[in-house]
Design a protein around this motif. Structure first.
Motif, PDB file in Angstrom:
ATOM      1  N   GLY A  30       0.824  -1.216   0.000  1.00  0.00           N
ATOM      2  CA  GLY A  30       0.000   0.000   0.000  1.00  0.00           C
ATOM      3  C   GLY A  30       0.849   1.253   0.000  1.00  0.00           C
ATOM      4  N   PRO A  31       0.193   2.403  -0.062  1.00  0.00           N
ATOM      5  CA  PRO A  31       0.913   3.670  -0.122  1.00  0.00           C
ATOM      6  C   PRO A  31       1.534   4.043   1.223  1.00  0.00           C
ATOM      7  CG  PRO A  31      -1.414   4.097   0.097  1.00  0.00           C
ATOM      8  CD  PRO A  31      -1.258   2.601  -0.058  1.00  0.00           C
ATOM      9  N   PRO A  32       2.466   4.986   1.209  1.00  0.00           N
ATOM     10  CA  PRO A  32       3.024   5.488   2.463  1.00  0.00           C
ATOM     11  C   PRO A  32       1.979   6.337   3.184  1.00  0.00           C
ATOM     12  CG  PRO A  32       3.787   6.832   0.643  1.00  0.00           C
ATOM     13  CD  PRO A  32       3.014   5.683   0.038  1.00  0.00           C
ATOM     14  N   PRO A  33       2.242   6.727   4.430  1.00  0.00           N
ATOM     15  CA  PRO A  33       1.333   7.644   5.124  1.00  0.00           C
ATOM     16  C   PRO A  33       1.194   8.952   4.342  1.00  0.00           C
ATOM     17  CG  PRO A  33       2.881   6.692   6.684  1.00  0.00           C
ATOM     18  CD  PRO A  33       3.349   6.291   5.304  1.00  0.00           C
ATOM     19  N   THR A  34      -0.027   9.424   4.214  1.00  0.00           N
ATOM     20  CA  THR A  34      -0.304  10.683   3.519  1.00  0.00           C
ATOM     21  C   THR A  34      -1.254  11.520   4.358  1.00  0.00           C
ATOM     22  OG1 THR A  34      -2.163   9.718   2.305  1.00  0.00           O
ATOM     23  CG2 THR A  34      -0.014   9.660   1.204  1.00  0.00           C
ATOM     24  N   ASP A  35      -1.351  12.784   4.004  1.00  0.00           N
ATOM     25  CA  ASP A  35      -2.255  13.710   4.682  1.00  0.00           C
ATOM     26  C   ASP A  35      -3.650  13.564   4.072  1.00  0.00           C
ATOM     27  OD1 ASP A  35      -3.675  15.789   5.783  1.00  0.00           O
ATOM     28  OD2 ASP A  35      -2.200  17.329   5.276  1.00  0.00           O
ATOM     29  N   LEU A  36      -4.522  12.886   4.764  1.00  0.00           N
ATOM     30  CA  LEU A  36      -5.863  12.610   4.242  1.00  0.00           C
ATOM     31  C   LEU A  36      -6.777  13.824   4.281  1.00  0.00           C
ATOM     32  CD1 LEU A  36      -6.454   9.075   5.799  1.00  0.00           C
ATOM     33  CD2 LEU A  36      -5.645   9.639   3.501  1.00  0.00           C
ATOM     34  N   THR A  37      -6.329  14.913   4.855  1.00  0.00           N
ATOM     35  CA  THR A  37      -7.162  16.110   4.936  1.00  0.00           C
ATOM     36  C   THR A  37      -6.999  17.023   3.733  1.00  0.00           C
ATOM     37  OG1 THR A  37      -5.491  17.424   6.112  1.00  0.00           O
ATOM     38  CG2 THR A  37      -7.003  16.085   7.457  1.00  0.00           C
ATOM     39  N   ARG A  38      -6.029  16.738   2.854  1.00  0.00           N
ATOM     40  CA  ARG A  38      -5.818  17.643   1.729  1.00  0.00           C
ATOM     41  C   ARG A  38      -5.974  16.948   0.388  1.00  0.00           C
ATOM     42  NH1 ARG A  38      -0.587  16.308   0.565  1.00  0.00           N
ATOM     43  NH2 ARG A  38       0.419  17.633  -0.938  1.00  0.00           N
ATOM     44  N   ARG A  39      -6.612  17.631  -0.501  1.00  0.00           N
ATOM     45  CA  ARG A  39      -6.848  17.153  -1.850  1.00  0.00           C
ATOM     46  C   ARG A  39      -5.515  17.048  -2.589  1.00  0.00           C
ATOM     47  NH1 ARG A  39     -11.536  17.884  -5.756  1.00  0.00           N
ATOM     48  NH2 ARG A  39     -12.970  18.381  -4.098  1.00  0.00           N
ATOM     49  N   GLY A  40      -5.337  15.957  -3.311  1.00  0.00           N
ATOM     50  CA  GLY A  40      -4.135  15.807  -4.106  1.00  0.00           C
ATOM     51  C   GLY A  40      -2.968  15.200  -3.362  1.00  0.00           C
ATOM     52  N   GLY A  41      -3.181  14.694  -2.184  1.00  0.00           N
ATOM     53  CA  GLY A  41      -2.126  14.033  -1.437  1.00  0.00           C
ATOM     54  C   GLY A  41      -2.709  13.047  -0.460  1.00  0.00           C
ATOM     55  N   ASP A  42      -3.891  12.556  -0.738  1.00  0.00           N
ATOM     56  CA  ASP A  42      -4.687  11.812   0.233  1.00  0.00           C
ATOM     57  C   ASP A  42      -4.837  10.333  -0.124  1.00  0.00           C
ATOM     58  OD1 ASP A  42      -6.152  12.804  -1.989  1.00  0.00           O
ATOM     59  OD2 ASP A  42      -8.009  12.302  -0.986  1.00  0.00           O
TER      60      ASP A  42
END
Length: 174
Positions: A30-42
């Motif tokens: 799966g993907p690395p940890p990302t900022d789920l609160t922002r569009r384009g990096g979630d």
């Protein structure tokens, strides 16, 4: 579900009161940890989204208009839910209990159940109380459930995903 650099989902229509939803899931890649609160990096390995037939109590005219525009684009073959709870395997694990998705015009709330760095390659059971969670996320009395969707989203990080969900079931809580 398997993929690379893309987002996809499958959904099924269900109808009934908000009860408890249980399932088991695993992520092998799966993907690395990302900022789920922002569009384009979630990006997230897996999500279970539950669509509800009713509006959150504080849904604005703007939100309802955005929903109507989205419904017009989808057409008459599918009714879009008016509110959504999304349970996620992804993110950092430091997110608040329920937070607004960067999509859905504020009509969706997300809850991280397993962060992106949760152990891989093993099954984890989950059980959520949809009525209690809807109250915690939106306030007021929860409307009926109308759909459940399983998705993956790795388009922003161009990651690979190999993950599975088994045995989703709706049943009375208790």
């Amino acid at each position: 579900m398997q993929g690379e650099g893309q987002a996809s989902f499958v959904w099924r229509r269900v109808e009934g009161p908000p009860v408890c939803l249980s399932w088991r899931w695993r992520v092998d890649v799966g993907p690395p940890p990302t900022d789920l609160t922002r569009r384009g990096g979630d990006d997230k390995a897996l999500s279970i989204a539950v669509g509800f037939a009713g509006w959150p109590p504080d849904a604005s005219v703007w939100q309802r208009t955005q929903h109507r525009l989205a419904q017009a684009r989808v057409g008459n073959g599918r009714t879009l839910p008016r509110s959504v709870l999304m349970y996620v395997w992804g993110g950092t694990g430091r997110e608040p209990a329920f937070f607004a998705t960067p999509y859905l015009a504020g009509l969706g709330r997300m809850r991280v159940l397993r962060p992106a760095d949760a152990p891989r390659g093993r099954w984890f059971p989950e059980r959520v109380d949809l009525a209690a969670d809807w109250r915690a996320a939106f306030g007021g009395e929860p409307p009926p459930v109308e759909e459940i969707a399983v998705g993956t989203d790795v388009d922003d990080t161009a990651s690979r995903v190999d993950a599975a969900v088994e045995a989703p079931a709706l049943a009375p809580c208790g």
